[in-house]
Structure formats: structure tokens, C-alpha cells
Write a protein that holds these residues in place. Structure first.
Motif, short mmCIF file in Angstrom:
data_model
loop_
_atom_site.label_atom_id
_atom_site.label_comp_id
_atom_site.label_asym_id
_atom_site.label_seq_id
_atom_site.Cartn_x
_atom_site.Cartn_y
_atom_site.Cartn_z
N TYR A 1 -26.19 -6.56 -18.56
CA TYR A 1 -26.19 -5.66 -19.71
C TYR A 1 -25.90 -4.21 -19.33
CZ TYR A 1 -28.45 -9.75 -21.71
OH TYR A 1 -28.74 -11.03 -22.11
N ARG A 2 -25.09 -3.57 -20.16
CA ARG A 2 -24.73 -2.16 -19.98
C ARG A 2 -25.38 -1.32 -21.06
NH1 ARG A 2 -22.83 -3.76 -15.16
NH2 ARG A 2 -20.94 -5.00 -15.31
N LYS A 3 -25.65 -0.07 -20.75
CA LYS A 3 -26.18 0.84 -21.77
C LYS A 3 -25.06 1.20 -22.73
CE LYS A 3 -29.91 2.90 -19.05
NZ LYS A 3 -30.47 4.14 -18.47
N SER A 4 -25.31 0.98 -24.01
CA SER A 4 -24.29 1.27 -25.01
C SER A 4 -24.93 1.48 -26.37
CB SER A 4 -23.28 0.12 -25.08
OG SER A 4 -22.37 0.30 -26.16
N GLU A 5 -24.51 2.51 -27.07
CA GLU A 5 -24.99 2.75 -28.42
C GLU A 5 -24.23 1.89 -29.43
OE1 GLU A 5 -24.79 6.89 -29.31
OE2 GLU A 5 -26.19 7.48 -27.72
N LYS A 6 -23.04 1.44 -29.04
CA LYS A 6 -22.20 0.66 -29.96
C LYS A 6 -22.40 -0.84 -29.84
CE LYS A 6 -18.23 3.81 -30.23
NZ LYS A 6 -16.76 3.91 -29.96
N VAL A 7 -22.67 -1.30 -28.61
CA VAL A 7 -22.69 -2.75 -28.35
C VAL A 7 -24.09 -3.23 -28.02
CG1 VAL A 7 -21.56 -4.62 -27.11
CG2 VAL A 7 -20.37 -2.44 -27.39
N PRO A 8 -24.76 -3.96 -28.94
CA PRO A 8 -26.12 -4.44 -28.68
C PRO A 8 -26.14 -5.54 -27.62
CG PRO A 8 -25.30 -5.32 -30.75
CD PRO A 8 -24.27 -4.34 -30.26
N ARG A 9 -27.34 -5.84 -27.12
CA ARG A 9 -27.49 -6.85 -26.06
C ARG A 9 -26.95 -8.21 -26.47
NH1 ARG A 9 -31.37 -5.94 -21.71
NH2 ARG A 9 -31.84 -8.16 -21.69
#
Length: 199
Positions: free
Chosen positions: A88-96
Motif C-alpha cells: 500500500y502507498r500513501k494516497s489521498e486519491k486511491v483508497p486501500r
């Protein structure tokens, strides 16, 4: 063979021979499988290849996770195991959940490509995919989860076609529900006339 034909011909292979793709062959297929839809191109996945004694280490980790004294022999059922990891990457657009879907998509695409290349493939999972012992054996980071393993080997000769029933797409592809008709509002003059009549 077209993509449609390859998908129609694919089937899981539970028993395989000792033949397996080389690392170079595997890398070529992984590069193609990585072309799945990936929002923001995060590449929230990685694969770990297990060959030889790697499989014995996994067997010991599974045994520890299940509280067994003897190592599990399950990982020895194929010459090559490919651990599928959601990274998992930190992203405001793409949830887990969407990132996990990408990792699953890569695994499915890779299993199809391996099958089309002549190898037998079976995706194995289990509750121990979430155990600390198994995660440690794979060197997973804190933002990673194991989704299972692709068991890969040669297709046995004389393999019979699978018994899976064909998919009836008509029951699985629907349309958006139509909105319910709303009652037409009465004109204000008509409402006023009704009110005066009651009085």
C-alpha cells in the motif's frame, strides 16, 4: 491465440510437474501483467518468487502459524511459488481497497499469462496469509499484506478439461435501475380551489 481464446481456455491446475519458468521468462510475463489498470500509477504491489529451499522456509512458517510441529508440505506441491503482496502507498486519491484490487489484478493477469505460456497455475490462499510468522518469512513491511501464492509448474500430459460450468453472463450483467415515477404536482390554482371548497 487471441486474448478471448486464452481466457476461455484457462483453468486452475492443482497438480503440476517440476517444470517452471526461468527468472527471465517470469520477469517478461510480470512486466506485461503490470499493465493492469492502476489509478495514479502507484504500483501498489510486489511479487516474491519462492524456489528450492524457499518453499521449505514457507512450510515452517505455515506450521508455526497453525501451531503444528511438522513443517507444512503444501509449498512443495509446485517448483515455483509466487507470493502476491499488496504494497500500500500513501494516497489521498486511491483508497486501500482500490490498491488491493490492483494487486489482485496483477495476480490474475499473471496467472492467465503463465497458463497461456504453457504452465499450470493455481492461486492458493489461507487464513495464515495474515499471520505474523508467514509475513515475517516473506519480509513484509508494515504497509504490506500477503494475498496468497500462485503455485506454478508444468502442465501434466493428458490433462482433462476443467469441470467448471460456463458463466451465464445474462444474470450477472444488469442495467441501472430506472427511477420511480414521481407524482405530478398539482398547479397552485387547483390546490387553492380545493382548499376553498373544503372551507
Amino acid at each position: 491465440m487471441s486474448a478471448l481464446e486464452a481466457v476461455r481456455a484457462r483453468q486452475s491446475t492443482s497438480k503440476v510437474t517440476d517444470e517452471a519458468p526461468s527468472r527471465d521468462e517470469l520477469l517478461k510475463l510480470v512486466a506485461a501483467a503490470g499493465r493492469v489498470a492502476d489509478h495514479s500509477s502507484l504500483r501498489p504491489w510486489r511479487l516474491i518468487e519462492l524456489r528450492g529451499s524457499d518453499r521449505e522456509l514457507l512450510g515452517a512458517a505455515i506450521a508455526k502459524a497453525e501451531g503444528d510441529k511438522s513443517p507444512s508440505t503444501k509449498p512443495l506441491r509446485a517448483p515455483l511459488l509466487i507470493a502476491v503482496v499488496a504494497s500500500y502507498r500513501k494516497s489521498e486519491k486511491v483508497p486501500r481497497w482500490e490498491q488491493e484490487a490492483v494487486a489482485s489484478g496483477v495476480a490474475h493477469m499473471l496467472s492467465l499469462l503463465l497458463d497461456e505460456a504453457g504452465f499450470g497455475v493455481l492461486w492458493r490462499t489461507g487464513h495464515y496469509t495474515r499471520s505474523k510468522a508467514v509475513a515475517k518469512a516473506h519480509g513484509l513491511g508494515k504497509d504490506e499484506e500477503l494475498l496468497g501464492w500462485l503455485y506454478v509448474g508444468g502442465k501434466p500430459s493428458g490433462r482433462r478439461p476443467g469441470r467448471r460450468k460456463p458463466v451465464d453472463a445474462r444474470g450477472l450483467v444488469t442495467r441501472m435501475p430506472k427511477p420511480k415515477p414521481q407524482p405530478t404536482p398539482e398547479p397552485k390554482a387547483k390546490k387553492k380551489a380545493k382548499k376553498q371548497k373544503k372551507q
